[in-house]
Write a protein that holds these residues in place. Structure first.
Motif, short mmCIF file in Angstrom:
data_model
loop_
_atom_site.label_atom_id
_atom_site.label_comp_id
_atom_site.label_asym_id
_atom_site.label_seq_id
_atom_site.Cartn_x
_atom_site.Cartn_y
_atom_site.Cartn_z
N GLN A 46 24.33 -32.84 -15.00
CA GLN A 46 23.89 -32.59 -13.63
C GLN A 46 22.42 -32.95 -13.48
OE1 GLN A 46 24.70 -28.60 -12.22
NE2 GLN A 46 23.02 -28.69 -10.74
N SER A 47 21.62 -32.61 -14.51
CA SER A 47 20.20 -32.94 -14.49
C SER A 47 20.00 -34.46 -14.44
CB SER A 47 19.52 -32.36 -15.74
OG SER A 47 18.18 -32.76 -15.83
N ASP A 48 20.77 -35.18 -15.24
CA ASP A 48 20.68 -36.64 -15.23
C ASP A 48 21.09 -37.21 -13.87
OD1 ASP A 48 19.84 -36.72 -17.85
OD2 ASP A 48 21.85 -37.00 -18.67
N GLU A 49 22.10 -36.61 -13.26
CA GLU A 49 22.57 -37.06 -11.95
C GLU A 49 21.51 -36.85 -10.89
OE1 GLU A 49 26.02 -35.69 -8.78
OE2 GLU A 49 26.42 -35.49 -10.94
N TYR A 50 20.82 -35.69 -10.97
CA TYR A 50 19.77 -35.41 -10.00
C TYR A 50 18.65 -36.43 -10.12
CZ TYR A 50 16.17 -32.85 -7.41
OH TYR A 50 15.19 -32.50 -6.51
N ARG A 51 18.27 -36.72 -11.36
CA ARG A 51 17.17 -37.66 -11.59
C ARG A 51 17.54 -39.08 -11.18
NH1 ARG A 51 13.18 -36.52 -15.46
NH2 ARG A 51 13.52 -38.46 -16.56
N ALA A 52 18.84 -39.40 -11.23
CA ALA A 52 19.28 -40.75 -10.92
C ALA A 52 19.11 -41.07 -9.44
CB ALA A 52 20.74 -40.94 -11.32
N GLY A 53 19.03 -40.03 -8.60
CA GLY A 53 18.78 -40.26 -7.18
C GLY A 53 20.06 -40.45 -6.40
#
Length: 329
Positions: free
Chosen positions: A223-230
């Motif tokens: 989820q953290s990676d998804e948030y950072r991906a924009g």
């Protein structure tokens, strides 16, 4: 070492807080301290209330940990202080509060407050990571400014609006630094327990844990990676607007920041004994901290602008495709 630990921890003898502090935290706090009259203004605010009133409030309406009260919390705090080499263990209070949170407050003799709901939601290891986080604030000298921010927010801005208007610039500046200070103390929490998974799991629980529910850390990291991906244009704008009123960075951002720090090798170097000691002069100039912080802000801004640019391109392509479809009809 206290009983029940699953691995031997390295005692970080005389470790200087600068070893774990985020450059944006140091630069922001140094910038605040350089504002003429800033410390004087804050000390005058402190003079209106005082540390004695704060400490008495918790002594009257909270439970202080000891060998007889919340003995396991007392023992975990002792271990954290041993690992981070804090000679004088701060008092710790458990306050009956439904919000899962904690804090270090005070001036001359800071103390830690854990909300009772935290002990219900977090495991004992995760609580220890939180204690490490709060001890990190104490060692970094954050607590004076954090306590004054609390006083400004809750006693001045809300109860005395006219006085609050004059303090808005100080409030905004402190809020920006406050968020950055959390990133530093997250690192201290990792060093205290020396298990990054435990600290990241504690952040996950703080974000959305509840009693009796099992959460999956790998899923939260994704989820953290998804948030950072924009995402689309609105997502990019909301990421900036959403954090403006927050005292803490979003949990997914804190997890991502911890992973970046660990992957940089800094965490392993500290555990290997490569860290600055308190009796050593900090030869790292303020300008260097400022450059690093500025680079971080520039990278974040560049990333945001790239997201906005890409979102505009996607929107333009969709509109162009829609117009072409209509023209062909």
């Amino acid at each position: 070492m206290a009983a029940g630990d699953e691995h031997q921890r390295r005692i970080l003898t005389q470790i200087a807080p600068v070893s774990w502090e985020h450059p944006a935290d140091r630069a922001a706090l140094n910038a605040l301290r350089r504002i003429p009259g800033f410390d004087l203004a804050l000390r005058k605010i402190f003079g209106l209330f005082g540390e004695r009133a704060l400490r008495l409030a918790f002594k009257a309406n909270a439970v202080r940990t000891s060998e007889k009260q919340y003995a396991w919390v007392h023992a975990r705090l002792a271990r954290v202080c041993e690992v981070l080499d804090l000679e004088e263990r701060p008092e710790c209070y458990i306050s009956q509060t439904p919000v899962v949170n904690a804090g270090a407050v005070g001036f001359g003799k800071p103390f830690i407050v854990l909300n009772s709901s935290m002990l219900e939601v977090l495991s004992e290891d995760e609580v220890e990571a939180v204690l490490g986080h709060e001890v990190g604030h104490i060692l970094s000298g954050h607590v004076f400014y954090r306590t004054l921010l609390i006083l400004i927010r809750y006693l001045v801005l809300f109860r005395y609006p006219l006085a609050g208007l004059a303090l808005i610039p100080i409030h905004v500046a402190l809020m920006e630094w406050y968020r950055k200070s959390e990133l530093s103390s997250d690192r201290a929490g990792v060093l205290a327990v020396q298990n990054p998974q435990v600290t990241m799991s504690a952040l996950m629980q703080l974000a959305g844990g509840m009693r009796g529910v099992t959460l999956d850390l790998d899923e939260f990291i994704a989820q953290s990676d998804e948030y950072r991906a924009g995402g689309d244009l609105l997502d990019a704008v909301y990421k900036v607007l959403n954090v403006l009123g927050q005292t803490h960075p979003f949990a997914v951002i804190r997890v991502a920041e911890l992973r970046d720090w660990i992957e940089s090798g800094e965490y392993d170097r500290i555990l290997a004994g490569e860290y600055q000691h308190r009796d050593e002069n900090d030869d790292r100039p303020y300008r260097e901290d400022l450059r690093e912080a500025a680079k971080g802000y520039q990278d974040g801004a560049r990333e945001l602008f790239d997201e906005v640019d890409a979102a505009v391109d996607r929107l333009r392509d969709r509109l162009t495709g829609a117009f072409r479809g209509r023209a062909e009809d």
